[in-house]
Design a protein around this motif. Structure first.
Motif, PDB file in Angstrom:
ATOM      1  N   ASP A 136       0.884  -1.356   0.124  1.00 50.04           N
ATOM      2  CA  ASP A 136      -0.172   0.012  -0.036  1.00 50.04           C
ATOM      3  C   ASP A 136       0.935   1.256   0.013  1.00 50.04           C
ATOM      4  N   TYR A 137       1.877   1.230   0.827  1.00 51.16           N
ATOM      5  CA  TYR A 137       2.988   2.385   0.804  1.00 51.16           C
ATOM      6  C   TYR A 137       3.503   2.650  -0.643  1.00 51.16           C
ATOM      7  N   ILE A 138       3.927   1.568  -1.360  1.00 51.53           N
ATOM      8  CA  ILE A 138       4.677   1.796  -2.500  1.00 51.53           C
ATOM      9  C   ILE A 138       3.360   2.252  -3.502  1.00 51.53           C
ATOM     10  N   ALA A 139       2.333   1.692  -3.467  1.00 51.32           N
ATOM     11  CA  ALA A 139       1.281   2.153  -4.385  1.00 51.32           C
ATOM     12  C   ALA A 139       0.966   3.676  -4.340  1.00 51.32           C
ATOM     13  N   ASP A 140       1.220   4.174  -3.432  1.00 48.54           N
ATOM     14  CA  ASP A 140       0.716   5.707  -3.153  1.00 48.54           C
ATOM     15  C   ASP A 140       1.975   6.704  -3.775  1.00 48.54           C
ATOM     16  N   PHE A 141       2.869   6.001  -4.109  1.00 45.35           N
ATOM     17  CA  PHE A 141       3.888   6.942  -4.767  1.00 45.35           C
ATOM     18  C   PHE A 141       3.342   7.068  -6.319  1.00 45.35           C
TER      19      PHE A 141
END
Length: 232
Positions: free
Chosen positions: A84-89
């Motif tokens: 989820d953290y990576i997808a927010d970039f």
């Protein structure tokens, strides 16, 4: 309360499904057998099988798509928090990060790969399923890097690389489904690229492996027409 017998059946179903995923018998992005076939093969009922599928879906290893089937998405559990953290970039940042992971994985694979992993990569090169394409799926559920790429990362022998890669590909797939990324359907070019990568890994040439992977990942997934550019 769950009856112990039911719990044991669910555990057996989980072992059956997971073994076929982790072994590579069911390749990444391939559709697993239909529900009825699995019920017969495992010897369990529909509710037990669905519970096992839900468990592996929560781990990011399976993805059910209504009206189409259930697909293998990872051979190992995916850390949803990191994904989820990576997808927010921004898409460009995710692709750049994915590129760096794959290039370094290819470099390390050329040094650390086993003969068994080399044989697996060779077999995947001629495996039609390795394209990672579910041709029956709607556009929004199209391809992401498949078993060949995942095996290269595994062959690096670097567990941190593998874990971060599985999370990154989960983020890539999410953006692919929303139309932010596109994967051109160029099977011949993909096979040629994979052949060059495989040759370098076979020859234990880390520089050539990294260069071949860099060339490949520059065009196998690209920003889609609706992608948002990097911020800053």
């Amino acid at each position: 309360m769950t009856h112990p017998t039911d719990s044991g059946k669910t555990a057996a179903a989980l072992r059956y499904l997971r073994a076929r995923i982790t072994s590579g018998e069911w390749t990444l992005n391939s559709r697993i057998p239909r529900e009825h076939e699995l019920m017969v093969a495992i010897g369990v009922g529909k509710s037990t099988l669905r519970e096992a599928v839900r468990s592996l879906t929560s781990l990011g290893m399976l993805e059910p798509i209504r009206g189409v089937g259930t697909f293998v998405r990872s051979r190992t559990p995916v850390n949803s928090v990191i994904a989820d953290y990576i997808a927010d970039f921004p898409v460009a940042d995710i692709l750049g990060y994915r590129r760096s992971l794959e290039i370094e994985s290819a470099r390390q694979a050329a040094v650390n790969r086993s003969e068994e992993q080399l044989q697996t990569l060779t077999a995947l090169l001629d495996d039609s399923r390795n394209a990672g394409a579910e041709s029956t799926l709607p556009f929004s559920h199209a391809r992401a890097p498949g078993s060949f790429h995942h095996t290269v990362v595994e062959a690096s022998g670097n567990l941190l690389l593998l874990n971060m890669y599985t999370c990154t590909i989960a983020a890539v797939r999410r953006h692919r489904q929303s139309g932010d990324l596109q994967a051109p359907d160029l099977p011949q070019l993909r096979r040629e690229d994979h052949s060059v990568i495989l040759r370098a890994i076979r020859d234990r040439d880390p520089h050539a492996a990294a260069a071949a992977m860099a060339a490949h990942v520059s065009h196998d997934i690209t920003p889609g027409p609706g992608a948002v550019g990097p911020t800053g």
